[in-house]
Enzyme design. Structure first.
Site, PDB file in Angstrom:
ATOM      1  N   GLU A 482       1.014  -1.232   0.217  1.00  9.04           N
ATOM      2  CA  GLU A 482       0.159  -0.331   0.200  1.00  9.04           C
ATOM      3  C   GLU A 482       0.799   1.059   0.045  1.00  9.04           C
ATOM      4  O   GLU A 482       0.857   2.104  -1.140  1.00  9.04           O
ATOM      5  CB  GLU A 482      -1.195   0.379   1.127  1.00  9.04           C
ATOM      6  CG  GLU A 482      -2.188   1.233   1.383  1.00  9.04           C
ATOM      7  CD  GLU A 482      -2.800   0.201   1.551  1.00  9.04           C
ATOM      8  OE1 GLU A 482      -3.285  -0.191   2.294  1.00  9.04           O
ATOM      9  OE2 GLU A 482      -4.620   1.131   2.071  1.00  9.04           O
ATOM     10  N   GLU A 754      -1.941   1.144  13.636  1.00  9.16           N
ATOM     11  CA  GLU A 754      -3.345   1.034  12.791  1.00  9.16           C
ATOM     12  C   GLU A 754      -4.829   0.820  13.450  1.00  9.16           C
ATOM     13  O   GLU A 754      -5.789   1.494  13.272  1.00  9.16           O
ATOM     14  CB  GLU A 754      -3.068   0.209  11.250  1.00  9.16           C
ATOM     15  CG  GLU A 754      -4.450  -0.079  10.779  1.00  9.16           C
ATOM     16  CD  GLU A 754      -4.209  -0.466   8.716  1.00  9.16           C
ATOM     17  OE1 GLU A 754      -3.610  -1.570   9.315  1.00  9.16           O
ATOM     18  OE2 GLU A 754      -5.310  -0.481   7.736  1.00  9.16           O
TER      19      GLU A 754
HETATM   20  C1  RAM Z   1      -6.980   1.547   4.256  1.00 14.39           C
HETATM   21  C2  RAM Z   1      -5.691   3.009   4.809  1.00 14.39           C
HETATM   22  C3  RAM Z   1      -5.830   4.005   5.205  1.00 14.39           C
HETATM   23  C4  RAM Z   1      -7.114   4.568   5.347  1.00 14.39           C
HETATM   24  C5  RAM Z   1      -8.104   3.783   3.659  1.00 14.39           C
HETATM   25  C6  RAM Z   1      -9.327   4.499   4.488  1.00 14.39           C
HETATM   26  O1  RAM Z   1      -6.311   0.836   3.161  1.00 14.39           O
HETATM   27  O2  RAM Z   1      -4.340   2.305   5.174  1.00 14.39           O
HETATM   28  O3  RAM Z   1      -5.208   4.412   6.470  1.00 14.39           O
HETATM   29  O4  RAM Z   1      -7.052   5.871   4.773  1.00 14.39           O
HETATM   30  O5  RAM Z   1      -8.105   2.783   4.365  1.00 14.39           O
END
Ligand code: RAM
Length: 874
Positions: A482, A754
């Site tokens: 990502e 996260e």
């Molecule tokens: C995930 C990303 C990010 C977020 C989006 C909506 O894939 O890691 O943190 O902003 O989704």
């Protein structure tokens, strides 16, 4: 004797009294690539005398350092009665492409002192589009291999050099060398921008690397963001399928003549030892393929090299690099090498970091060593990479003959704490590996420490989340497939980032991409640079980055021009929302909502903290509109102020009508709903206190836990403090069980996760589909920690900390706290101890600013200097 003694004292006090330091141009020290015709100058004043303000400044700018220092041959000089010392615009003769200018400052203060002239500083002008004479070069034929080409060119310096400046860029990533030496310590050049719109070039002073006689340029290229895998769905060649190099070296001799060496058909290329490189997947380096001496003089074999192909200039603009370059920073020795229960050899570096591993090895030619990277071990102690999803995150080294070799990759980076080593010849020891942290070279501006060690670890984790995710663009995460410039994450964290480090240049650069990738209809993509679909955008709290970060940066750094530059983009975003809103309600389209809010697995009694997405959208509609109004006020756009103020009133009444009951209950009873409604002043004033009480009741109902996701979290403690519930804010901050900020700390985190439960209490992991251990968004609490615990606050009406509010609000059983912030004017410090209800506070305020100190029992106005206060808190 006596009088001589006194005289010496007075000279030294005089010297200390007032001086000018820290000269910057466009937020950077001695920048090499200035593009604007009117660059802006900033300096700091230091004085041992309290209450010092600048009353006047003198500036002089010239081409020749010695002459400028003597006040001669100036292109600009000015003497101005003013207290402005940050971002003063150049107003002299037209600045010339590719030239260097020296400048210095002297100031007068309000006590009648005059400083000496500052040490000279410089800025170097970039190359104007019409001055590029170099030709884009590439490999001959199609660029289909992942292998890195090496480009080579010998040239002769036959007169005495005055200066040699190289202007370099690439499609892909480049590493440029002269005579076997890297031309600079910049990595991942030319950086990641919205390449279809603009591509940065770097400027290097290589005067001291060149020697008289023969010299050699050797440049290798990697795929990088340009051509490598980026985004979702195995996407390659997003910006183009051909790597290219553009280089122009301008040499000026002491006799005044000039010579240019540049990429053209006379360059040659061959393929080197980098067999493949990819940001997500890593690098394969086969030392047997090294071409010894290829980048130095004396290499005889380039007659066997290929003639390069050339490329047409693309439609993208070539722009001077404007942010800080990516550099190597901390080095981590391996802490231990161990065998996991699964029998694998793993190395622990003790810190989740972003960069790569330097490996020493010696073995028979052809030995293949594989380094895999991971952030965590399973509860059994095994190496875990499932959360990297499809990213291989592997560096492979193949040894040449039996000599000790040191490897490091070139065109990839990984996010890791642990490395698994396979195929190592002989016994691997901690001496054989060093982890190198790489990130944008931003000056550290903030320090924060308290008597609570868990909180200090949280601050550490926030800083490392920033280091790991500020690698040229602000990314969501640095390790899985990502690593994108997710806008929601960036806006949530921007204020915290600006406390920890000087991010003015970093965000100024990225905001150009925000503007470039904004859709013609005003919509803002989810990620910037946008590598997703053109219509993947306009999500509330993500797209609002277009208004939020320009405003945050304006307040933190006093950069009015940034607001001016971004104003149309801000307006277009708000107008976009208005264009899709009905009756002033933004209740359509796709939204991520309060991403990753609290959601128990076994949700039988409806404990999941789901907030209506359109309720959220309406609050951000108001917030963006408010910020647009703020910007319009600063820029003197009265018509816009009136127009958008009327709109804002409508947005708020539509909110009240749609989402609030008569008694002030919101349709979503979540923390995030109340937090956003209160933070953005959506509710009638008379109902706000009651709503804040409901927020508190909700928090207590969850056993004093937060339940907020990406959008509610940054404002949660701010709202509690603002509405008289500072104690609850502290209760949340000090909470050690899930969900809370300290829960990951207790679980051994060294960065921000996260998810609140990336590792669950039983040691198992959250879903590998989305479980990064280095995601800065929840680190947004850092802003509250600096503002409320330490009490260091900016004042939007006098941005850049020209005025400061020091207002520590102790709590959470903390007995001392100390923070410092290097502002555009100099260092601000706030340090307190609390003993038996007595608060003792030490405050330092830089010259040319003033501050209001707000204590529990009194308020004081102060000027620059260091002060001590005492205040009873009970
Ligand atoms: C995930 C990303 C990010 C977020 C989006 C909506 O894939 O890691 O943190 O902003 O989704």
């Amino acid at each position: 004797m006596m009088s001589g003694f006194i005289c010496i004292i007075s000279i030294s006090t005089f010297a200390q009294k007032l001086s000018v330091t820290d000269l910057k141009v466009e937020h950077l020290k001695n920048p090499m690539a200035i593009e604007t015709d009117s660059p802006r100058f900033s300096w700091k004043i230091s004085s041992s005398v309290k209450n010092t303000l600048q009353s006047a400044y003198e500036i002089r700018v010239g081409r020749d350092k010695a002459a400028m220092n003597a006040g001669k041959d100036l292109v600009w000089k000015a003497a101005v009665s003013s207290d402005q010392s940050v971002l003063i615009k150049y107003e002299g003769a037209a600045l010339q492409s590719k030239k260097r200018y020296f400048w210095q400052i002297r100031v007068k203060d309000n006590h009648g002192n005059t400083s000496a002239w500052s040490e000279p500083a410089f800025f170097h002008m970039g190359i104007s589009p019409t001055d590029w004479t170099a030709t884009w070069i590439k490999v001959a034929g199609k660029d289909t291999t992942a292998r890195s080409p090496l480009f080579r060119k010998e040239f002769v310096v036959n007169k005495k050099l005055k200066s040699a400046i190289a202007y370099v860029t690439a499609k892909g990533l480049y590493e440029a060398r002269i005579n076997g030496q890297r031309v600079s310590d910049t990595y991942f050049a030319p950086g990641w921008t919205s390449y279809k719109d603009h591509l940065q070039y770097q400027v290097y002073d290589v005067t001291t690397i060149l020697k008289s006689g023969s010299n050699v340029f050797g440049v290798s290229l990697g795929n990088g963001w340009y051509k490598g895998r980026i985004g979702f769905g195995n996407q390659h060649n997003f910006y183009g399928d051909t790597r290219g190099l553009l280089l122009q070296l301008v040499m000026e001799y002491t006799d005044g003549t000039m010579e240019t060496i540049q990429t053209d058909k006379s360059w040659k290329y061959a393929y080197g030892p980098i067999m493949a490189s990819d940001i997500y997947d890593g690098e394969i380096y086969d030392a047997r393929m090294e071409i010894s001496g290829w980048d130095n003089i004396g290499y005889q074999e380039d007659n066997k090299w290929n003639a390069v192909g050339t490329m047409e200039k693309g439609s993208e603009k070539l722009v001077a690099m404007s942010g800080p370059p990516v550099k190597k920073h901390e080095l981590f020795k391996a802490l231990k090498v161990f065998k996991t229960p699964a029998g694998e050899t793993v190395v622990d570096f003790g810190q989740n970091l972003v960069g790569w591993v330097m490996l020493k090895a010696k073995g028979t030619a052809g030995t293949k060593i594989t380094l895999s990277h991971a952030e965590v071990l399973t509860k059994e102690g095994n190496f875990y990479t499932t959360n990297l999803r499809s990213a291989k995150a592997q560096d492979i080294y193949i040894l040449k003959e039996n000599t000790e070799q040191v490897f490091e990759p070139h065109f990839t980076f990984q996010g890791f704490r642990y490395v698994k080593v396979e195929g190592y010849p002989g016994e691997l020891t901690t001496e054989d590996l060093t982890a190198v942290a790489l990130y944008s070279a931003m000056e550290t501006t903030g320090k924060f420490a308290t008597s609570n060690s868990l909180l200090n670890q949280l601050q550490h984790n926030i800083q490392w989340g920033q280091k790991g995710n500020f690698l040229d663009v602000p990314t969501d995460c640095p390790q899985r497939d990502e690593r994108l410039g997710w806008t929601g994450d960036a806006q949530a964290f921007a204020n915290t980032a600006a406390y920890n480090m000087d991010v003015a240049g970093f965000f100024t650069k990225w905001l150009k991409d925000v503007k470039a990738d904004q859709q013609p209809n005003g919509s803002i993509p989810h990620v910037i640079p946008n590598v997703l679909g053109v219509n993947d955008g306009a999500s509330a709290g993500w797209a609002d980055v277009a208004t939020i970060i320009p405003w945050d940066m304006y307040v933190a750094y006093g950069d009015r021009q940034l607001l001016e530059t971004q104003f149309e983009s801000m307006r277009k975003w708000v107008d976009y929302i208005s264009s899709v809103a009905k009756n002033n309600l933004w209740n359509s389209g796709f939204h991520f909502g309060d991403w990753l809010f609290y959601r128990p697995n076994d949700d039988n009694d409806g404990r999941a903290a789901v907030t209506d997405k359109y309720l959220i959208a309406q609050t951000f509609y108001a917030h963006s509109t408010q910020l647009l109004i703020n910007a319009a006020k600063v820029l003197g756009k009265q018509e816009d102020v009136a127009k958008y103020s009327a709109l804002l009133a409508n947005i708020k009444s539509a909110f009240v009508k749609e989402y609030m009951t008569a008694t002030g209950r919101l349709v979503s009873g979540t923390q995030t709903a109340y937090v956003l409604a209160l933070q953005f002043d959506m509710l009638p004033e008379e109902l706000r206190a009651a709503c804040a009480n409901r927020l508190v009741a909700n928090i207590r109902d969850y056993g004093t836990h937060l339940t907020t996701g990406f959008l509610g979290t940054p404002y949660l403690c701010h709202v509690l403090t603002r509405f008289g519930h500072n104690d609850v804010a502290y209760d949340l901050l000090m909470q050690e069980s899930y969900p809370s900020w300290l829960y990951p700390v207790k679980m051994g985190a060294t960065t921000i996760w996260e998810r609140w439960d990336g590792i669950k209490p039983d040691g198992s992991f959250q879903t590998p589909d989305m479980n990064s251990y280095n995601h800065y968004a929840y680190g947004a609490i850092g802003d509250w920690m600096y503002r409320t615990i330490a009490g260091i606050n900016s004042v939007p009406e006098q941005p850049g900390y020209k005025a400061i509010v020091i207002a520590p609000k102790p709590g959470g059983k903390i007995t001392n706290a100390a923070a410092a912030l290097e502002t555009p004017y100099g260092p601000v410090k706030s340090a307190w101890t609390l003993e038996n209800g007595l608060l003792k506070l030490e405050v330092t305020i830089p010259a040319n600013t003033n501050a209001k100190v707000i204590l529990p029992d009194t308020t004081k106005e102060i000027g620059s200097g260091t002060y001590h206060f005492e205040s009873k808190t009970e």
